[in-house]
Design an enzyme around this catalytic site. Sequence first.
Site, PDB file in Angstrom:
ATOM      1  N   GLN A 332       0.860  -1.175   0.000  1.00 23.93           N
ATOM      2  CA  GLN A 332       0.000   0.000   0.000  1.00 23.93           C
ATOM      3  C   GLN A 332       0.897   1.226   0.000  1.00 23.93           C
ATOM      4  O   GLN A 332       1.739   1.382   0.881  1.00 23.93           O
ATOM      5  CB  GLN A 332      -0.912   0.023   1.233  1.00 23.93           C
ATOM      6  N   ASP A 443      11.438  11.298  -4.938  1.00 24.86           N
ATOM      7  CA  ASP A 443      11.002  10.503  -3.787  1.00 24.86           C
ATOM      8  C   ASP A 443      11.901   9.283  -3.609  1.00 24.86           C
ATOM      9  O   ASP A 443      11.418   8.174  -3.383  1.00 24.86           O
ATOM     10  CB  ASP A 443       9.537  10.085  -3.947  1.00 24.86           C
TER      11      ASP A 443
END
Length: 624
Positions: A332, A443
């Site tokens: 997730q 990121d």
Amino acid sequence: MEASTSLLVLVLAAAAFAAGTVTEAAGDGCSAGCDLALASFYVTPNQNVTNMADLFGIGAANYRSLAPYNPNIPNLDFINVGGRVNVYFTCGCRSLPGSPGATYLAGAFPFQMSRGQIYTSVAANYNNLTTAEWLQATNSYPANNIPDTAVINATVNCSCGDASISPDYGLFLTYPLRAEDTLASVAATYGLSSQLDVVRRYNPGMESATGSGIVYIPVKDPNGSYLPLKSPGKGASAGAIAGGVVAGVVVLAAIFLYIIFYRRRKAKQATLLQSSEDSTQLGTISMDKVTPSTIVGPSPVAGITVDKSVEFSYEELSNATQGFSIGNKIGQGGFGAVYYAELRGEKAAIKKMDMQATHEFLAELKVLTHVHHLNLVRLIGYCIESSLFLVYEFIENGNLSQHLRGMGYEPLSWAARIQIALDSARGLEYIHEHTVPVYIHRDIKSANILIDKNYRAKVADFGLTKLTEVGGTSMPTGTRVVGTFGYMPPEYARYGDVSPKVDVYAFGVVLYELISAKEAIVRSTESSSDSKGLVYLFEEALNSPDPKEGLRTLIDPKLGEDYPIDSILKLTQLAKVCTQEDPKLRPSMRSVVVALMTLSSTSEFWDMNNLYENQGLVNLMSGR
């Protein structure tokens, strides 16, 4: 010209217009806004962070970008009723409808009205950050005659500081008072009791206010420092900060939302990718296949050339994941869930993204359909039915974060860690140095470095990727700050400055993780308020009288004694160079690759003299 190209022209024109006019005087109240302001959102039952992010135009899928501004919340997925969440936004200088000379500072967020809604119900959504009266004053619709389908501006007031009060504060929190609050108690909460007189001057008439009203509190940035007030341009009100680019972003957001709303009602067809195993251009198909409720307006993938990527049907993906069952769910992330599947004889990982994550979907699709490298995760295909799906090769050995800190994983040897560092660096070097345009990941972290069965690494998760032209060194200032707290360099966290050196800094943090197996932010207790960055801890060790002994306290205990301390010292020094505060002093990823090649080699015959630009870094790694 394709619709997407026309939209791009519109966007660029609007940006140029906004950047050219926003800093001019707009009236007595203000003449310019500022890049960044925060709002303190009081948490009530049945609210979550995704809802807050959506209300402020950040997007529900991007809610994790709030983490850097909420260091006291360990996990944004679990917030306490009665607590507060800081939400970032752009503080613009705006005019009241029909009164261009009456200006004020506020964030303005497009809000789609529905049948029966009134200004009072909209204000309730923002939990005292705005009022029905203020919404009526800042919108053109009368309170008793708001169309059911209207898009209004939800306005939240803000402050950019005041040079006549203090040049030391440039970031402010809009804080709605509750019954238990006073100006003094709020100042104390934010460690400003000693500066109470200054806080009072920012909030005239609010000293005795309790239970209602808004106050503006100077707060620290994600790096724990107060942002100084930027010099206001000519004609700016006291404390105003020139923010043309960011104000342009606000304008564009409104334009984009309007286009989406319009096309939701009017779209007759959409441009979709043609499924092909070969490089193809886009074609158009009837809206019989994709309805407006599935894809709004032109397909979000319009204009992207797809190289050997397959368009899957929703039915095929659903069947391969047992209806996206919990049993097939393997992860997730901030932009969606990931499921395991076997598709057409190949193991795959399917990322299922919400329709609101269109920006991230497009960014990742654009990068991975153009960029192919051994150390970058491979995109197999995509689907845009019902949701947005990206289909990747399945990397069966988890990610680096799991190997360093998770349960059930064998400890990584020192040699494996160096190889993982080198593989990851090569992937980043490729997108920085060998692609046109240049891509900036934004990121990089251990969770986004995947490990295969041979313990080789691949860089993944390109949903936040930025691109720039060849020869360009940075993106315009004012870029919305997204990413992961602890990996962001100062110039990005404070000002939104984006360049390849943002990835270099984050990679330096990953090197520290490889040495220590610690997270980027280390909490010494269960309380998140008592925390230090990994960069700080290693700098502290390197500055100690005996750096090697200082480092031993940080080395991953799972390594036992099976490591060469000199090699660890050199990798630490490389990480330190990568995480320098001044981006100009950080090496390129090309030089980092060379340094890691030198460190990983046992050969004495490396000819380093002709390799790349940073000879000093090579010398450091080879012990010269």
